[in-house]
Design a protein around this motif. Structure first.
Motif, PDB file in Angstrom:
ATOM      1  N   SER A   1       1.320  -1.378  -0.255  1.00  0.00           N
ATOM      2  CA  SER A   1      -0.067   0.129   0.283  1.00  0.00           C
ATOM      3  C   SER A   1       0.746   1.043  -0.037  1.00  0.00           C
ATOM      4  N   ASP A   2       0.265   2.900  -0.104  1.00  0.00           N
ATOM      5  CA  ASP A   2       0.569   3.930   0.099  1.00  0.00           C
ATOM      6  C   ASP A   2       2.501   3.559  -1.139  1.00  0.00           C
ATOM      7  N   ALA A   3       2.949   3.113  -1.885  1.00  0.00           N
ATOM      8  CA  ALA A   3       3.755   3.219  -2.338  1.00  0.00           C
ATOM      9  C   ALA A   3       5.058   4.543  -2.833  1.00  0.00           C
ATOM     10  N   HIS A   4       3.146   5.271  -3.885  1.00  0.00           N
ATOM     11  CA  HIS A   4       3.636   7.083  -3.119  1.00  0.00           C
ATOM     12  C   HIS A   4       5.216   7.018  -4.649  1.00  0.00           C
ATOM     13  N   LEU A   5       4.699   6.367  -5.824  1.00  0.00           N
ATOM     14  CA  LEU A   5       5.590   6.366  -6.910  1.00  0.00           C
ATOM     15  C   LEU A   5       5.684   6.939  -7.931  1.00  0.00           C
TER      16      LEU A   5
ATOM     17  N   GLY B   1      -4.051   1.462  -2.472  1.00  0.00           N
ATOM     18  CA  GLY B   1      -4.265   3.166  -3.184  1.00  0.00           C
ATOM     19  C   GLY B   1      -2.900   3.885  -2.731  1.00  0.00           C
ATOM     20  N   ASP B   2      -2.884   4.941  -3.714  1.00  0.00           N
ATOM     21  CA  ASP B   2      -1.292   5.898  -3.748  1.00  0.00           C
ATOM     22  C   ASP B   2      -0.487   4.770  -4.293  1.00  0.00           C
ATOM     23  N   LEU B   3      -0.680   4.494  -5.282  1.00  0.00           N
ATOM     24  CA  LEU B   3       0.305   3.714  -5.572  1.00  0.00           C
ATOM     25  C   LEU B   3       1.236   4.882  -6.327  1.00  0.00           C
TER      26      LEU B   3
ATOM     27  N   GLN C   1      -9.910  -1.057  -0.364  1.00  0.00           N
ATOM     28  CA  GLN C   1     -10.119  -0.481  -0.485  1.00  0.00           C
ATOM     29  C   GLN C   1      -9.050   0.363  -0.031  1.00  0.00           C
ATOM     30  N   HIS C   2      -9.179   1.884  -0.798  1.00  0.00           N
ATOM     31  CA  HIS C   2      -7.704   3.012   0.264  1.00  0.00           C
ATOM     32  C   HIS C   2      -7.995   3.191   1.350  1.00  0.00           C
ATOM     33  N   LYS C   3      -9.085   4.422   1.635  1.00  0.00           N
ATOM     34  CA  LYS C   3      -9.261   4.237   3.032  1.00  0.00           C
ATOM     35  C   LYS C   3      -9.919   3.140   4.098  1.00  0.00           C
TER      36      LYS C   3
ATOM     37  N   GLY D   1      -5.509   0.950   2.952  1.00  0.00           N
ATOM     38  CA  GLY D   1      -3.934   1.653   3.292  1.00  0.00           C
ATOM     39  C   GLY D   1      -4.517   2.982   3.696  1.00  0.00           C
ATOM     40  N   HIS D   2      -4.148   4.173   3.237  1.00  0.00           N
ATOM     41  CA  HIS D   2      -4.318   5.406   3.301  1.00  0.00           C
ATOM     42  C   HIS D   2      -3.938   6.081   4.363  1.00  0.00           C
ATOM     43  N   VAL D   3      -3.837   5.854   5.706  1.00  0.00           N
ATOM     44  CA  VAL D   3      -3.662   6.256   6.553  1.00  0.00           C
ATOM     45  C   VAL D   3      -1.789   6.031   7.561  1.00  0.00           C
ATOM     46  N   HIS D   4      -1.035   5.200   6.832  1.00  0.00           N
ATOM     47  CA  HIS D   4       0.351   4.637   6.594  1.00  0.00           C
ATOM     48  C   HIS D   4       0.824   4.641   8.413  1.00  0.00           C
ATOM     49  N   MET D   5      -0.340   3.378   8.114  1.00  0.00           N
ATOM     50  CA  MET D   5       0.112   2.774   9.876  1.00  0.00           C
ATOM     51  C   MET D   5      -0.529   1.550   9.491  1.00  0.00           C
TER      52      MET D   5
HETATM   53 FE   LIG Z   1      -0.773   7.713   0.909  1.00  0.00          FE
END
Ligand SMILES: [Fe+2]
Ligand SMILES: [Fe+2]
Length: 271
Positions: A8-12, A42-44, A150-152, A189-193
């Motif tokens: 999740s949340d790789a932010h590439l 999400g937040d790939l 889902q993301h959130k 994902g999304h919360v980065h925790m």
């Molecule tokens: Fe994110």
């Protein structure tokens, strides 16, 4: 049984590869684990909401792991609900960018004993079309248990939460979703925790980011602030197990200390 790797949340981004080294280590660990399926929640991309290049790069980096995979969009991939007032509202053009590069944002993937339902938590208010997919998926699940992808998160604490903010699915679409059917499991994902618990009778797993955390100065620590990936084993009898994998050598970036990426964060009041 089916072994799933959730990332999740790789932010590439090829142009701004700040989180690429962490992703490379996680990718290697996932590849070595040889899962049956990978889910990217999400937040790939770093800024797929405005950049075809970021989204295509993120897609290619995930695909290069070399396992079967499916993804749902995050707010940095498609923008967010206009009701939240952010600078990148979800709109049809942003939705179309995701669809063109990644495929449908809402989807169904059946495996023995389970039905995985992917959806876009950033457009539940704005995009009526995905509700047809979601409603049919939940109505026709039959004896399969449903896992939402889902993301959130569905909620920060309980399904009765009334808070309207950046982190969870908003109360109105949450109520609409649950009225269609009750999932057994929600992967987000999304919360980065990292947090894995059963609340309101639903197993709700927050996957950590592969790339960065949000420091306590800017985000309440309602989960564990670490990096890694998550393994889920889904059994045909409807049971499942979840396990966190931390990966040696990841750099614990704090997005609050990297204002050049998304701008300065707003400190929590009193924090
Ligand atoms: Fe994110
Ligand atoms: Fe996000």
């Amino acid at each position: 049984m089916l072994r799933i790797a959730q990332v999740s949340d790789a932010h590439l981004s090829a142009a701004r590869p700040v989180f690429a080294a962490n992703f490379a280590r996680v990718a290697e660990a996932v590849r070595a684990a040889r899962p049956d399926l990978m889910l990217a929640t999400g937040d790939l991309s770093l800024d797929g909401a405005d950049s075809d290049e970021d989204l295509a790069h993120a897609r290619d980096a995930h695909a290069a792991i070399g396992v079967e995979w499916r993804a749902v969009p995050g707010n940095h991939d498609v923008g967010d609900e206009a009701a939240l007032g952010g600078r990148q509202p979800w709109n049809a053009a942003r939705g179309a960018r995701w669809a063109g590069l990644m495929g449908p944002a809402a989807w169904v993937h059946d495996v023995p004993g389970w039905r995985l339902v992917g959806l876009d938590t950033q457009s539940l208010i704005s995009d009526e079309a995905q509700w047809e997919v979601i409603a049919r998926a939940l109505r026709d699940a039959g004896p399969r248990r449903v896992a939402l992808v889902q993301h959130k998160p569905l909620a920060e604490e309980t399904l009765a939460d009334t808070a309207v903010n950046y982190w969870p699915v908003l109360p109105a679409p949450r109520a609409r979703l649950l009225a269609l059917g009750r999932p057994a499991l929600v992967l987000s994902g999304h919360v980065h925790m990292w947090r894995d618990r059963v609340a309101d009778g639903i197993a709700q797993c927050w996957a950590p980011s592969t790339g960065f955390i949000v420091g306590d100065r800017w985000q309440e620590p309602t989960g564990a602030k670490l990096l890694g990936w998550v393994e889920h084993v889904l059994h045909a009898d409807g049971t499942h197990e979840t396990r966190l994998h931390e990966v040696p050598g990841l750099q614990l970036h704090d997005i609050g200390l990297l204002p050049e990426i998304y701008g300065p964060m707003t400190p929590l009041t009193g924090g």
